[in-house]
Enzyme design. Structure first.
Site, PDB file in Angstrom:
ATOM      1  N   PRO A  22       0.840  -1.206   0.000  1.00 39.81           N
ATOM      2  CA  PRO A  22       0.000   0.000   0.000  1.00 39.81           C
ATOM      3  C   PRO A  22       0.869   1.248   0.000  1.00 39.81           C
ATOM      4  O   PRO A  22       1.809   1.346   0.788  1.00 39.81           O
ATOM      5  CB  PRO A  22      -0.790  -0.132   1.309  1.00 39.81           C
ATOM      6  CG  PRO A  22       0.042  -1.020   2.175  1.00 39.81           C
ATOM      7  CD  PRO A  22       0.783  -1.947   1.263  1.00 39.81           C
ATOM      8  N   GLN A  73      -5.609  -1.667   3.696  1.00 42.38           N
ATOM      9  CA  GLN A  73      -4.732  -1.388   4.833  1.00 42.38           C
ATOM     10  C   GLN A  73      -5.351  -0.312   5.715  1.00 42.38           C
ATOM     11  O   GLN A  73      -5.783   0.732   5.230  1.00 42.38           O
ATOM     12  CB  GLN A  73      -3.346  -0.926   4.390  1.00 42.38           C
ATOM     13  CG  GLN A  73      -2.395  -0.886   5.599  1.00 42.38           C
ATOM     14  CD  GLN A  73      -1.035  -0.306   5.301  1.00 42.38           C
ATOM     15  OE1 GLN A  73      -0.908   0.851   4.929  1.00 42.38           O
ATOM     16  NE2 GLN A  73       0.007  -1.110   5.502  1.00 42.38           N
ATOM     17  N   CYS A 112       4.692   3.272   8.611  1.00 47.10           N
ATOM     18  CA  CYS A 112       4.821   4.633   8.104  1.00 47.10           C
ATOM     19  C   CYS A 112       5.761   5.455   8.979  1.00 47.10           C
ATOM     20  O   CYS A 112       5.552   5.568  10.191  1.00 47.10           O
ATOM     21  CB  CYS A 112       3.452   5.305   8.052  1.00 47.10           C
ATOM     22  SG  CYS A 112       3.522   6.966   7.349  1.00 47.10           S
ATOM     23  N   LYS A 151       2.082  -5.124   8.839  1.00 47.68           N
ATOM     24  CA  LYS A 151       3.302  -4.721   8.124  1.00 47.68           C
ATOM     25  C   LYS A 151       4.033  -3.706   8.991  1.00 47.68           C
ATOM     26  O   LYS A 151       3.456  -2.698   9.399  1.00 47.68           O
ATOM     27  CB  LYS A 151       2.962  -4.115   6.763  1.00 47.68           C
ATOM     28  CG  LYS A 151       4.183  -3.713   5.930  1.00 47.68           C
ATOM     29  CD  LYS A 151       3.776  -3.371   4.498  1.00 47.68           C
ATOM     30  CE  LYS A 151       5.003  -3.024   3.665  1.00 47.68           C
ATOM     31  NZ  LYS A 151       5.505  -1.663   3.893  1.00 47.68           N
ATOM     32  N   ASN A 194      10.170  -7.042   2.616  1.00 48.74           N
ATOM     33  CA  ASN A 194       9.948  -5.805   1.870  1.00 48.74           C
ATOM     34  C   ASN A 194      11.189  -4.927   2.014  1.00 48.74           C
ATOM     35  O   ASN A 194      11.816  -4.909   3.072  1.00 48.74           O
ATOM     36  CB  ASN A 194       8.700  -5.099   2.419  1.00 48.74           C
ATOM     37  CG  ASN A 194       8.474  -3.703   1.865  1.00 48.74           C
ATOM     38  OD1 ASN A 194       8.335  -2.741   2.615  1.00 48.74           O
ATOM     39  ND2 ASN A 194       8.430  -3.562   0.560  1.00 48.74           N
ATOM     40  N   GLY A 195      11.535  -4.228   0.949  1.00 53.39           N
ATOM     41  CA  GLY A 195      12.662  -3.300   0.992  1.00 53.39           C
ATOM     42  C   GLY A 195      13.672  -3.591  -0.092  1.00 53.39           C
ATOM     43  O   GLY A 195      14.268  -4.664  -0.141  1.00 53.39           O
ATOM     44  N   ASP A 196      13.839  -2.633  -1.024  1.00 54.56           N
ATOM     45  CA  ASP A 196      14.849  -2.697  -2.081  1.00 54.56           C
ATOM     46  C   ASP A 196      14.604  -3.822  -3.085  1.00 54.56           C
ATOM     47  O   ASP A 196      15.545  -4.417  -3.616  1.00 54.56           O
ATOM     48  CB  ASP A 196      16.264  -2.823  -1.494  1.00 54.56           C
ATOM     49  CG  ASP A 196      16.697  -1.577  -0.728  1.00 54.56           C
ATOM     50  OD1 ASP A 196      15.946  -0.574  -0.760  1.00 54.56           O
ATOM     51  OD2 ASP A 196      17.761  -1.601  -0.097  1.00 54.56           O
ATOM     52  N   ARG A 201       8.130   0.750  -3.924  1.00 53.09           N
ATOM     53  CA  ARG A 201       8.668   1.755  -4.844  1.00 53.09           C
ATOM     54  C   ARG A 201       9.167   1.172  -6.166  1.00 53.09           C
ATOM     55  O   ARG A 201       9.191   1.868  -7.179  1.00 53.09           O
ATOM     56  CB  ARG A 201       9.803   2.521  -4.153  1.00 53.09           C
ATOM     57  CG  ARG A 201       9.343   3.378  -2.978  1.00 53.09           C
ATOM     58  CD  ARG A 201      10.521   3.968  -2.220  1.00 53.09           C
ATOM     59  NE  ARG A 201      11.381   2.921  -1.672  1.00 53.09           N
ATOM     60  CZ  ARG A 201      12.699   3.033  -1.512  1.00 53.09           C
ATOM     61  NH1 ARG A 201      13.309   4.143  -1.877  1.00 53.09           N
ATOM     62  NH2 ARG A 201      13.394   2.039  -1.004  1.00 53.09           N
TER      63      ARG A 201
END
Length: 382
Positions: free
Chosen positions: A26, A82, A113, A155, A217-219, A242
């Protein structure tokens, strides 16, 4: 390795098989109905595509703007939403309304966040530090969703900063209180989106949480990154944020890589133009043409990242105001230009690390279950 992964992955979120094991993260102002539909058209209908963050308080108040943000495409399944909140009672009531109205099939909780206006009120990435409050939130959400068979997932991040790392406790608490799965963005809140994600934290979370799926999650900026993350960490699936900005076809590449199939050819500039036009049409249908075109502008730099457009044409795309104008601009593109190799890397916001804004005295007692004051006044999408 790819064929091996294709055989081994059998991710389920509650009753829903997730094949390939891919979730669209999200993202506020991004993952609306139009963008999710576009990603699904390229990817698998049995992946999960999560709508942008919805504030629990706004659901309880049946805020008109929020109800529009909660729209799902006909045939979208599971409908994945979410929620943001800090009060167990409000979150429980929001979940009861959502499942009672049949508005969603899966509910995720935003605990990642890092935006100051969120963490300053004890929400987002600040909240898991308060173990008892967090446990109460998971318990209330799961209890409210259970009668309808709606799975609840969490998350979160590694922690507030390197001195306050909470992800292992957060994962264990979520597991104990009935969450269907957990996902870790392998950065601290202090990192925001800067630096490099620490995938070893995903490995450790997977070792600590043993009875429900753990997603990483991440990169993840390419399909190869997803394959590598799963192989390195042992995680059960990946959450992509992203990396898909201006590149919804990444979901087709992810499906192929995680199923051990040949990679699709990246789109040339002409094909990117067609995808952009499709995105614009879906946004106009969802928001109306005027708002839809304003919403599209933020995506332009991502779609054309690495392509040799020229400053004037790039500027015109960034200020486009109608579908007809967009068609005229797309007609000026050289359709034969191949997808640039240097467009594979990081995209979207990165920023720089910084101190996390927290409520006064927030770090004094991690076992304090008091609900932070005035934190439920947030607007959806924050």
């Amino acid at each position: 390795m790819q064929a091996e992964l294709a055989q081994e992955t059998g991710l389920r979120i509650g009753p829903y098989p997730v094949d390939p094991p891919v979730v669209l993260a999200p993202m506020a102002g991004i993952t609306n109905l139009a963008f999710r539909k576009l990603c699904r058209e390229f990817g698998s209908p049995t992946a999960i595509y999560v709508c942008e963050m919805i504030t629990a308080r706004a659901v309880v108040e049946r805020n008109e703007k929020t109800l529009h943000m909660m729209s799902f495409d006909q045939g979208e399944s599971p409908r994945s939403m979410q929620l943001y909140g800090v009060d167990p009672a409000t979150l429980g009531e929001a979940v009861r309304i959502i499942v009672g109205e049949g508005w969603a099939d899966h509910i995720d909780m935003n605990l990642g966040c890092p935006v100051p206006k969120v963490t300053r009120l004890g929400g987002g990435a600040a909240l898991p530090y308060k173990r008892n409050l967090f446990a109460s939130i998971v318990r209330e959400m799961v209890r409210a969703a259970e009668p309808a068979g709606v799975p609840v997932t969490m998350k979160f991040r590694i922690g507030i900063d390197d001195d306050h790392r909470t992800h292992l406790d957060t994962g264990r608490i979520a597991e104990a209180e009935g969450a269907a799965a957990v996902a870790l963005h392998a950065r601290t809140a202090a990192q925001r989106y800067s630096g490099t994600a620490d995938w070893s934290a995903i490995t450790r979370l997977k070792e600590a949480v043993t009875t429900i799926p753990v997603l990483g999650n991440g990169d993840i900026f390419s399909a190869a990154d997803a394959v590598t993350m799963m192989a390195q960490t042992g995680c059960d699936g990946v959450v992509v944020g992203r990396g898909c900005l201006g590149r919804p076809w990444l979901f087709g590449e992810l499906s192929a890589a995680l199923r051990g199939e040949p990679a699709p050819t990246p789109p040339n500039l002409g094909e990117v133009g067609k995808i952009l036009a499709r995105h614009a049409g879906l946004l106009a249908e969802h928001h109306g043409e005027d708002k839809g075109m304003r919403d599209l502008r933020k995506h332009m730099a991502w779609y054309f990242m690495g392509f040799p457009l020229g400053a004037d044409l790039r500027r015109s795309f960034a200020t486009v105001s109608s579908l007809a104008e967009l068609d005229g601009l797309i007609a000026q593109l050289d359709p034969t230009v191949p997808f640039p190799a240097d467009a594979e890397g990081p995209r979207g916001r990165q920023g720089s690390p910084g101190k996390v804004a927290l409520p006064h005295g927030w770090l004094d007692d991690p076992d304090d279950g008091t609900v932070p004051t005035a934190a439920d006044v947030m607007h959806s999408g924050g």
